[in-house]
Design a protein around this motif. Sequence first.
Motif, PDB file in Angstrom:
ATOM      1  N   MET A   1      48.952  -4.733  48.324  1.00 19.92           N
ATOM      2  CA  MET A   1      48.594  -4.117  49.597  1.00 19.92           C
ATOM      3  C   MET A   1      47.439  -4.886  50.234  1.00 19.92           C
ATOM      4  N   ASP A  69      24.054  11.306  52.019  1.00 21.23           N
ATOM      5  CA  ASP A  69      24.211  10.418  50.879  1.00 21.23           C
ATOM      6  C   ASP A  69      24.166  11.235  49.590  1.00 21.23           C
ATOM      7  N   TRP A  70      24.051  10.569  48.455  1.00 20.12           N
ATOM      8  CA  TRP A  70      24.113  11.278  47.173  1.00 20.12           C
ATOM      9  C   TRP A  70      22.972  12.285  47.027  1.00 20.12           C
TER      10      TRP A  70
ATOM     11  N   GLN B 338      29.376  15.666  44.934  1.00 19.97           N
ATOM     12  CA  GLN B 338      28.904  15.106  46.197  1.00 19.97           C
ATOM     13  C   GLN B 338      27.408  14.777  46.132  1.00 19.97           C
ATOM     14  N   PRO B 381      54.011   0.467  49.693  1.00 24.45           N
ATOM     15  CA  PRO B 381      53.025  -0.075  50.617  1.00 24.45           C
ATOM     16  C   PRO B 381      52.065   0.973  51.197  1.00 24.45           C
ATOM     17  N   ARG B 399      39.411   8.087  42.668  1.00 28.37           N
ATOM     18  CA  ARG B 399      38.587   6.903  42.443  1.00 28.37           C
ATOM     19  C   ARG B 399      38.607   6.515  40.965  1.00 28.37           C
ATOM     20  N   GLY B 404      44.586   3.402  44.128  1.00 29.81           N
ATOM     21  CA  GLY B 404      44.824   2.513  45.268  1.00 29.81           C
ATOM     22  C   GLY B 404      44.029   2.910  46.498  1.00 29.81           C
ATOM     23  N   GLY B 405      44.562   2.575  47.647  1.00 32.96           N
ATOM     24  CA  GLY B 405      43.872   2.884  48.904  1.00 32.96           C
ATOM     25  C   GLY B 405      44.152   4.301  49.351  1.00 32.96           C
TER      26      GLY B 405
END
Lengths: 414, 484
Positions: A1, A69-70, B338, B381, B399, B404-405
């Motif tokens: 990709m 952010d974190w 987070q 794809p 992740r 992938g993306g």
Amino acid sequence: MRVEQCKGFRDLSPQEMGRFRFIARAFRECCFGWGFSEVRTPTLEYLHLFTATGTLTPGMLGRVYSFLDWDGWSGQRVVLRPDGTIPVARFYIDNLAGKGLAKLFYLANIFRFEETGKEARERWQGGVELIGVSSPLADVELMVMALEVLTKVGVKGVGLRLSHAGIIRSLLSRLRLSPREQAQVFDQILDGDSEALAEIKSQRPRLGRALAALIELKGDSSAALKEVRALFDHGLPEITPHMDNMISIAELLEAAGVRYRIDIASGRGFEYYTGVIFELYKDERKLGGGGRYDALIPLMGGGEVPASGFALYLDPLLELVAPETALRPRARRVLIQVESKVIGSGFEIARRLREAGNVAEFQLGGQEPADFGWLLELKDEAPFFILTDRTRKQRFEPKDADGVLALVGGRDVA
Amino acid sequence: MPMGFWRWWVAEMSLKIALPKGRLMAETAALLNRAGWGLAEYREKSRLYRLRSETMPRLSAKVFHERDIPIQVAIGNYDLGICGLDWVEELLAKYPSSAVEKVRDLGYGAGALHLVASKANGATASLDEVSSLAGGLRIASEYPNLAESLALDLRLRRFSVFPLWGGAEVYPPESADLALVPGRVGQSLFDYELASLGEVQRYAAFLIVNKDRRQGKDIRELVSSLEAALAPGGSFLAAPEAAEPVALDIRPGDGDGDTVRLALPDGHQQQPTLDLLHRAGIEISDYPSPRGNRRPLIKLDGVTAKVIRPQDMPLQVANGNFDLAVTGRDWLREHLYQFPSSPAVELVDLGFGRVRIVAVVTQDTVVSDVYGLRQLIAERPKSLRVASEYVNIADKYARDNHLGGYRVVPTWGATEAFLPEDADLLIENTQTGRTIAKHNLKIIDTLGESSACLIGSRRGKAGPAKRARMDSLINSLRLAVEDA
């Protein structure tokens, strides 16, 4: 990709980086020459830094890259720096407050969102901040510096356009606009709407002669300013000091032999400007700008410290700088082919060649011999060194490394 | 003809619309009926998510939480959508280049987002005056993007926006200084003694279209048929008017002295929470509240309780707006993924509300675990669409597993209906797995278990009296769990 490049961001090729470094070097040398010192501030700052002073327009703040952010559980957002001056002002307050004059410059990227993704969202600029003085001479010094850099990088036909935030503000208050309307119109002008003042004038047919003249104030000499100034000698006390300031700046520019054009209505810039605003143009392309911002450091809690500054935009300059002026790798290039048994001497001679100011590369495969002035072969049996001068088509068999150095030449050899 | 072609043909020729459940459902259904769209199954109490038109064979619809609709249209899963303008503006406030276009006001479902604060004796304030208030203001809202835009427009010097899943009106004055909440146009007073400082955004039901599809002939015909069926009348969306100044109580959140502020969950965890409180010998009235009261009376000296969404609790506790909260470990984990440096921490495992957090795909996906999924992604794809209410858990999972993306699509409930057309993978919670099986889905991975827990803050500021009250409350809940 295939992974695409991030929208609104660009790569700089080796050629572009050559021009980038060329401009950056001219900028740095000029700054050092005027007695400024370089600083660097972080790419990430708290959003609060930019909202705290109330000196960026909501339009501008609406385009910052802000996120949690974190550490963001307290709701404290961070931003990719959208402006170069405010972080340097913070640096000054954190590190130099109370130490009087500070002459600082920086080379930094700033980030602002724009919707189409066709314009750059990351922009490079060279900025200069002159903190702790409020004289017209300081402002003029900055304008002369900016022009000097542009001359140095070979950009010709640069126009200098002047406006004045103090005059615009006092004009707006004189026009009896509400504080909110004043802020709105000021923001419009700063965001580049040069018709904003004319519009107000058209809504007020019975403006006095002096105000009408001021709104339309254009000219290219201190004499023109003085004419308008004479119109309101007694009537407009709040505008007078700003007008006098503008006249002093114009006179100084004339003394320095710098041509300029005054256009009060076109004061594109930042809301933190309080005095003169200047912009540098080439064929209506803005190459940089600056102005006086005496209220910014006080608003940030740094005490009554006046300041002014400017920034040159590297992205448009990259297009204007002639390719041949760009910084390039060193001229003399040696391609070294070395047998594995003598690789140690290979490293040694490559180091010495580089120290002497040459490019010395090992043959890795893929290099184009035509790009090299010299080919050097190292063998573990005689002849140990074979050196070919590709330009003059000559072959040498120097005895040792010293012999190679003597033939190729060094920094001191033409 | 190869199967791929048919899929392409169906995808090209089909018209898809995202329809709202909830507040706009009845009037939207009536409008579609007048327009002859043949979506009779779109009505309240119908438990169907996917609908096919009886009159237009290529038209299909899916029913979403209103908040999901602008996102679904923007990412191109749906050609058209109907939802409140408030949710469209919420998306555009943060993502102005979203591929969603506002087509027209549908003339019903009018309302306004109000900035509200608690009224009490003291100074008066208006929207303009809020900007001159010193100190950091806490703004709680289900519309965090609009709230941030507003704060910038008002030039608030220092502010924190607390995004919420719901119940914003119960936050001021103790847990937030201001809240941005939906209300009626012109409404000045709100529940819990709140007053409007002004309307920030008016809204009504809106037809929206994906920008890239708006020129299609079919789309234009559909829009025309809807326009023809609209009731005559003007737009509700005149410019908002500033409200009259009202007396406000805006005080810095200093922790309210010695009072322990307890957050209790709304929704289906109310009954087990009530049972737990009873076992701990704590009396509480009007919880669960039949009339939706979010301030129940707890008969415990020096303790106040508010009923808020469990999703919102970790952030609230981290920021000291509440001292203790009954939430789920899933939501605590979502928060900590987070914000790893958050001071929110689990104090007691309460044992009830036990669920598994699982990764889910459709039955006919030919993989049985996440490794298989990774393989599958490498061969195709398109990037993987991961739908979840837990965006940070989902993001970390994708992740960590190198999916992938991928893109995480946030959802606000009924996530299982997203597969297969609007997402490829779900990160979901499940008690028994029955809902998942019913939707023809299968579990390929278990990310962890979750149950209700009591949370607090590692950095909580409390004097000795408050500390003692908190310890005693924590203790009695712990004992009640052990008794069970």
